[in-house]
Design an enzyme around this catalytic site. Structure first.
Site, mmCIF file in Angstrom:
data_model
loop_
_atom_site.group_PDB
_atom_site.id
_atom_site.type_symbol
_atom_site.label_atom_id
_atom_site.label_comp_id
_atom_site.label_asym_id
_atom_site.label_seq_id
_atom_site.Cartn_x
_atom_site.Cartn_y
_atom_site.Cartn_z
ATOM 1 N N CYS A 18 44.166 56.895 85.121
ATOM 2 C CA CYS A 18 44.231 56.371 86.453
ATOM 3 C C CYS A 18 43.285 55.237 86.731
ATOM 4 C CB CYS A 18 43.951 57.475 87.465
ATOM 5 S SG CYS A 18 44.681 59.023 87.040
ATOM 6 N N CYS A 255 39.593 51.031 74.146
ATOM 7 C CA CYS A 255 41.043 51.175 73.904
ATOM 8 C C CYS A 255 41.741 49.809 73.945
ATOM 9 C CB CYS A 255 41.642 52.086 74.975
ATOM 10 S SG CYS A 255 43.442 52.150 74.899
ATOM 11 N N ASP A 367 57.018 41.463 73.650
ATOM 12 C CA ASP A 367 56.729 42.680 74.413
ATOM 13 C C ASP A 367 55.346 43.184 74.032
ATOM 14 O OD1 ASP A 367 57.079 44.690 76.227
ATOM 15 O OD2 ASP A 367 58.881 45.538 75.311
HETATM 16 S S1 SF4 Z 1 43.933 53.002 70.999
HETATM 17 FE FE1 SF4 Z 1 43.043 55.072 71.188
HETATM 18 S S2 SF4 Z 1 42.604 55.319 73.360
HETATM 19 FE FE2 SF4 Z 1 43.995 53.570 73.163
HETATM 20 S S3 SF4 Z 1 46.062 54.369 73.413
HETATM 21 FE FE3 SF4 Z 1 45.634 54.396 71.218
HETATM 22 S S4 SF4 Z 1 44.775 56.454 70.799
HETATM 23 FE FE4 SF4 Z 1 44.687 56.114 73.018
#
Ligand code: SF4
Length: 489
Positions: A18, A255, A367
């Site tokens: 979120c 991430c 994309d």
């Molecule tokens: S990089 Fe890591 S934190 Fe980001 S979506 Fe993939 S698994 Fe999840």
């Protein structure tokens, strides 16, 4: 005292993702309206529910978009006179969207808490929390973490020490904002730094702001001071701002999906602009996959800067061949964060093909990711229906082969197209051919980890790639792999 409007403990164990926001006006100005405005700027991070907690008022929550909720509750919100508060916009990984599960959550009247992230080891917390609070039953990961934090705070009488103890027990990702019963505002980011969190300041009104993304600061005419560093706790009281370190990690796991899809293009996350990252990712893909075509088109909206980058690098003109119909019910929503396949498809149907851009032409579609493949397949079909001759696709995020347990909703392996295409055993070149056949394109080009690092500007040793590699290095313990049925149980 902060307490909840809602009864009960929420539903089954759900994961929370979120946008979070916290505001403290040192000039004692009411902040409720600014919380609404800031949450509206974070709306892309969650569109299922919203919530606001200020001292002296029940937590105000609603389903749907914050703008509509604020309109419906305008009188109430304008009556809030507090100079501090927190807010949240949410999307869930499960189908259920209930008011009880909307944040902020009340923790026994001691504090209200809201989270962006996912606690992957809720089973470790349940027994220790339920010994003291047997009323909990099944609950959300945020609520469990909140109750565990309360236990530590009662023992330590110090928030930094309480978070230090909590951080040792939590495996997963969290960016928390909290407001305590005596009006202290707190914000904490996990030591791996999975989810973003930043600190802002508005000098005109002497107001401190903590937000998931800097786009909320921009909307509030505040300056970005800096990112909240992984493992930091921000405290805001009448005495001002204090930052302490409650945990440290040997390396960070930011991430990359925040840059390719989730984050707002105007945001600066961990010192790198999302827009610049996307544009550069497009350039990287153009060098890696120099398809010959007449036109480059983005899948709206996240991939626009990447399409521009591809076009700049390749010299192939970029045009808008696909457009979201913003005037229909779901046109402006984002397909990835819709909770069901049906609602995702509804959004894709409301992406309109611009026939003169693609008719009779070879097209490169850019994309941000292929998760389940539903959207990609439908988009390719609609381009062919509009007369496109050849359709190529390049994707800024590498093949997603594994679930994310750190806050992004691709929870089970069987839903992931790259995995269904036997992705684990194939190299990217073979996988490109196989997924290309699945979604009906003439050529496909996934990015890889090196390209992701080059485009974003963060080192490979600063980011998480667990959904690409299956190695959950940033978690304190291996995640429990669950089937879809188990996730819903
Ligand atoms: S990089 Fe890591 S934190 Fe980001 S979506 Fe993939 S698994 Fe999840």
């Amino acid at each position: 005292m902060v307490r909840s409007d809602s009864a009960g403990n929420g539903g089954d164990a759900m994961k929370e993702h979120c946008g979070v926001l916290a505001i403290y006006s040192m000039e004692n100005r009411p902040v409720a309206e600014r919380i609404v405005k800031g949450l509206a700027a974070l709306q892309h991070r969650g569109q299922e529910s919203w919530g606001i907690a200020v001292p002296g008022e029940p937590i105000l929550k609603g389903l749907g978009l914050i703008g509509q909720g604020a309109d419906a509750n305008a009188k109430k919100i304008l009556s809030f006179t507090s100079n501090r508060g927190i807010g949240h916009v949410r999307y869930s990984t499960r189908g259920r969207t209930t008011l009880e599960n909307a944040h902020p959550l009340d923790i026994r009247g001691e504090f209200a808490i809201a989270q962006n992230g996912t606690i992957a080891n809720t089973e470790d917390l349940e027994s220790v929390v339920e010994k003291e609070f047997p009323i909990l039953g099944s609950t959300t990961d945020t609520k469990l973490a909140g109750y565990r934090l309360l236990q530590h705070y009662r023992a330590e009488h110090d928030w930094t020490r309480a978070f230090h103890k909590l951080s040792k027990e939590l495996s997963g990702s969290y960016s928390f904002v909290m407001i305590t019963h005596d009006g202290e505002v707190l914000a904490a980011r996990d030591e791996a730094g999975y989810r973003p969190l930043c600190l802002g300041y508005d000098p005109d009104t002497d107001t401190h702001i903590v937000a998931s993304e800097s786009c909320a600061l921009t909307a509030l005419h505040a300056d970005l001071v800096r990112d909240v560093q992984p493992g930091e706790l921000v405290s805001l009281t009448k005495d001002g701002l204090k930052i302490t370190k409650f945990a440290a990690a040997s390396r960070h796991y930011h991430c990359p999906f925040e840059y390719t899809y989730f984050g707002h293009p105007s945001s600066k996350i961990d010192d790198h602009y999302v827009y610049n990252a996307r544009r550069k990712l497009g350039r990287v893909l153009a060098r890696k996959y120099p398809f010959k075509a007449d036109v480059v088109i983005p899948v709206p909206d996240s991939a626009r800067p990447a399409a521009l980058g591809y076009s700049e690098e390749s010299g192939i003109p970029m045009e808008e061949g696909l457009m979201k119909d913003r005037y229909r019910r779901k046109g402006s929503l984002r397909s990835f964060i819709e909770p069901t396949a049906k609602s995702r498809e509804e959004i894709v149907r409301e992406i309109i093909t611009i026939k003169p851009v693609v008719d009779g032409k070879d097209v490169i579609v850019v994309d941000d990711s292929i998760v389940r493949g539903t959207s990609s397949r439908n988009i390719v079909q609609s381009l062919r229906d509009a007369g496109a001759k050849k359709v190529y696709m390049v994707v800024t995020f590498p093949p997603i082969r594994h679930p994310c347990y750190m806050g992004i909703d691709f929870p089970t392996r069987e839903e992931l197209l790259a995995n269904k295409a036997d992705g684990e055993t194939l190299n990217v070149t073979d996988l490109n051919s196989k997924v290309a056949r699945e979604i009906g394109v003439d050529g496909l080009g996934y990015n890889d980890i090196n390209g992701l690092s080059e485009g974003i500007g963060l080192g490979k040793d600063e980011m998480c790639f667990a959904c690409v590699t299956g190695e959950y290095l940033g978690l304190k313990k291996d995640p429990v792999l669950r089937t879809r049925e188990e996730m819903k149980a």
